[in-house]
Design a protein around this motif. Structure first.
Motif, PDB file in Angstrom:
ATOM      1  N   GLU A  11     -25.223  52.993  72.924  1.00  0.00           N
ATOM      2  CA  GLU A  11     -23.903  53.372  72.259  1.00  0.00           C
ATOM      3  C   GLU A  11     -23.669  54.864  72.507  1.00  0.00           C
ATOM      4  O   GLU A  11     -24.369  55.648  71.985  1.00  0.00           O
ATOM      5  N   CYS A  12     -22.563  55.258  73.092  1.00  0.00           N
ATOM      6  CA  CYS A  12     -22.330  56.763  73.622  1.00  0.00           C
ATOM      7  C   CYS A  12     -20.998  57.365  73.291  1.00  0.00           C
ATOM      8  O   CYS A  12     -20.230  56.690  73.062  1.00  0.00           O
TER       9      CYS A  12
ATOM     10  N   ILE B  82     -20.313  51.346  75.647  1.00  0.00           N
ATOM     11  CA  ILE B  82     -21.492  50.631  75.499  1.00  0.00           C
ATOM     12  C   ILE B  82     -21.936  50.589  76.595  1.00  0.00           C
ATOM     13  O   ILE B  82     -21.599  49.829  77.512  1.00  0.00           O
TER      14      ILE B  82
ATOM     15  N   ASN C 109     -23.498  47.071  65.942  1.00  0.00           N
ATOM     16  CA  ASN C 109     -22.269  47.777  66.163  1.00  0.00           C
ATOM     17  C   ASN C 109     -21.311  47.254  65.242  1.00  0.00           C
ATOM     18  O   ASN C 109     -20.457  48.191  64.758  1.00  0.00           O
TER      19      ASN C 109
ATOM     20  N   TYR D 159     -25.587  44.733  69.837  1.00  0.00           N
ATOM     21  CA  TYR D 159     -24.184  44.265  69.507  1.00  0.00           C
ATOM     22  C   TYR D 159     -23.918  43.929  67.996  1.00  0.00           C
ATOM     23  O   TYR D 159     -23.074  44.090  67.522  1.00  0.00           O
TER      24      TYR D 159
ATOM     25  N   HIS E 155     -20.098  51.025  64.124  1.00  0.00           N
ATOM     26  CA  HIS E 155     -20.255  52.116  65.259  1.00  0.00           C
ATOM     27  C   HIS E 155     -19.014  52.112  66.108  1.00  0.00           C
ATOM     28  O   HIS E 155     -18.899  52.853  67.009  1.00  0.00           O
ATOM     29  N   TYR E 156     -18.376  50.911  66.489  1.00  0.00           N
ATOM     30  CA  TYR E 156     -17.312  50.908  67.207  1.00  0.00           C
ATOM     31  C   TYR E 156     -16.198  51.857  66.951  1.00  0.00           C
ATOM     32  O   TYR E 156     -15.635  52.306  67.844  1.00  0.00           O
TER      33      TYR E 156
ATOM     34  N   VAL F 128     -17.980  55.252  68.845  1.00  0.00           N
ATOM     35  CA  VAL F 128     -18.438  55.133  70.242  1.00  0.00           C
ATOM     36  C   VAL F 128     -17.234  55.096  71.299  1.00  0.00           C
ATOM     37  O   VAL F 128     -16.526  54.610  71.072  1.00  0.00           O
TER      38      VAL F 128
ATOM     39  N   CYS G 289     -26.166  59.473  72.559  1.00  0.00           N
ATOM     40  CA  CYS G 289     -26.062  58.060  72.530  1.00  0.00           C
ATOM     41  C   CYS G 289     -27.122  57.704  71.622  1.00  0.00           C
ATOM     42  O   CYS G 289     -27.855  58.418  71.006  1.00  0.00           O
TER      43      CYS G 289
ATOM     44  N   VAL H 244     -13.536  49.205  73.266  1.00  0.00           N
ATOM     45  CA  VAL H 244     -14.831  49.979  73.455  1.00  0.00           C
ATOM     46  C   VAL H 244     -15.284  49.306  74.863  1.00  0.00           C
ATOM     47  O   VAL H 244     -15.858  48.445  74.869  1.00  0.00           O
TER      48      VAL H 244
ATOM     49  N   GLN I 258     -29.020  47.908  73.808  1.00  0.00           N
ATOM     50  CA  GLN I 258     -28.030  48.536  74.407  1.00  0.00           C
ATOM     51  C   GLN I 258     -27.914  50.006  74.081  1.00  0.00           C
ATOM     52  O   GLN I 258     -28.818  50.347  73.077  1.00  0.00           O
TER      53      GLN I 258
END
Length: 354
Positions: free
Chosen positions: A152-153, A226, A214, A211, A219-220, A223, A206, A292, A150
């Motif tokens: 993450e941005c 997702i 994350n 997942y 990381h949540y 960012v 990104c 997110v 995925q």
């Protein structure tokens, strides 16, 4: 009983003799990832299973978080005996682990159980790939997978089509990194332990992620989106042992390690699938710690990503053939195993649900 040769080659390998029987053997394990998350749980399961099946005669001293060997030094360190065993990732030793890197080549499925089972059977039965690792003085025991990739941005970046990558600075490695370069992204290659800071500081827009990482790496917290691409899975991700140490272990201990490695594949897949469902739900509700949005990529756009990477499959086949291996034959074996386990999953479901 473990010989003095392995004691010298593996700095962490220790054995003592009490009377005629060998005492417990302690193997030093190098793990560059953190002691948390789905993969850490699976690794601890593998080690506990091995200890149980050897009645405590094999035990482990685990060095987490790269305290012993960083990702970039893992293969050479294990091969030379700085650690008896540990986790290696193909992109950090691309030439030495080119055979293992077959697991990084994009396949249609991103199902972790299918990917894990196919790679485990390939690496333990294909004579050419076993020979490839033997030349690096390591033996394959088991494998991990990243699960589907995925993105993450931060900011307002939402990747919903292949065109959205153009102009973005993206952390990615291996085949994904090469493909993103073709799409006009500015690709930055860095280890996972640096991704949080890179996203937080705006060094990258990104990052290719998963997942389970994350949540494990939090990381949540930083960012904003997702982008769910499920772009293949990174399977060139193995648990290996120094070959000299392996050969000095008694057959019963070798069998225990192999059996535990196979058992771990199912356990890791089970943990991963549960983690993916939990994290994905938690991201959307905020229960994970912060809400997110998860933005799915349309199947037509995902198909473009897979098609984009077909040339890298041919490149891998050609490179392996140039090194004296049957690249096409190995690839055919791998895709046949992917099909085999995809069919098994469709017909019988996951092993733990049967």
């Amino acid at each position: 009983m473990v010989s003095m040769k392995s004691v010298l080659l593996g700095l962490g390998l220790s054995a003592a003799v009490a009377g005629a029987a060998a005492a417990d053997t302690v193997l030093r394990y190098s793990e560059a990832g953190p002691n948390r998350g789905a993969r850490a749980k699976a690794l601890e399961y593998f080690l506990d299973e091995t200890t149980r099946m050897t009645d405590g005669q094999l035990q482990f001293d685990v060095h987490w978080g790269g305290a012993l060997l960083k990702w970039s030094a893992a293969l050479n360190g294990i091969s030379a005996g700085a650690a008896d065993m540990g986790t290696v990732i193909a992109p950090y030793a691309p030439k030495q682990l080119q055979g293992l890197a077959i697991g990084d080549l994009p396949i249609e499925t991103s199902d972790p159980w299918v990917g894990l089972r196919a790679m485990f059977e390939l690496m333990t039965t294909n004579a050419q790939l076993k020979d490839f690792l033997t030349r690096e003085n390591v033996v394959f025991l088991s494998n991990f997978t990243s699960t589907g990739t995925q993105f993450e941005c931060i900011g307002d970046h939402r990747i919903e089509s292949v065109e959205d990558f153009e102009g973005l600075t993206v952390r990615a490695t291996g085949i994904a990194g090469k493909a993103l370069n073709e799409l006009g992204a500015n690709v930055v290659n860095m280890t996972f332990d640096k991704v949080y800071q890179a996203l937080d500081s705006g060094l990258v827009d990104c990052a290719a992620g998963y997942y389970y990482t994350n949540r494990a790496l939090r990381h949540y917290e930083i960012v904003n989106y997702i982008s769910e691409t499920n772009w293949g899975q990174v399977g060139g991700f193995a648990l290996v042992m120094n070959k000299d140490v392996w050969e000095d272990l008694p057959p019963a201990h070798q069998t225990a390690l192999r059996t535990a490695g196979s058992n771990m594949v199912d356990e890791f897949a089970r943990i991963q699938l549960a983690t993916i469902a939990e994290v994905k739900a938690g991201l959307q509700t905020g229960d994970i710690g912060r809400k997110v949005p998860v933005v799915p990529m349309a199947e037509a756009e995902r198909a473009k990503l897979l098609a984009l990477t077909d040339s890298y499959v041919q490149e891998w086949i050609s490179d392996m053939t140039a090194r004296g291996y049957d690249g096409q034959g190995i690839w055919d074996d791998y895709t046949a195993l992917v099909a085999k386990y995809t069919s098994e999953l469709e017909e019988d479901g996951y092993p733990w649900d049967r």
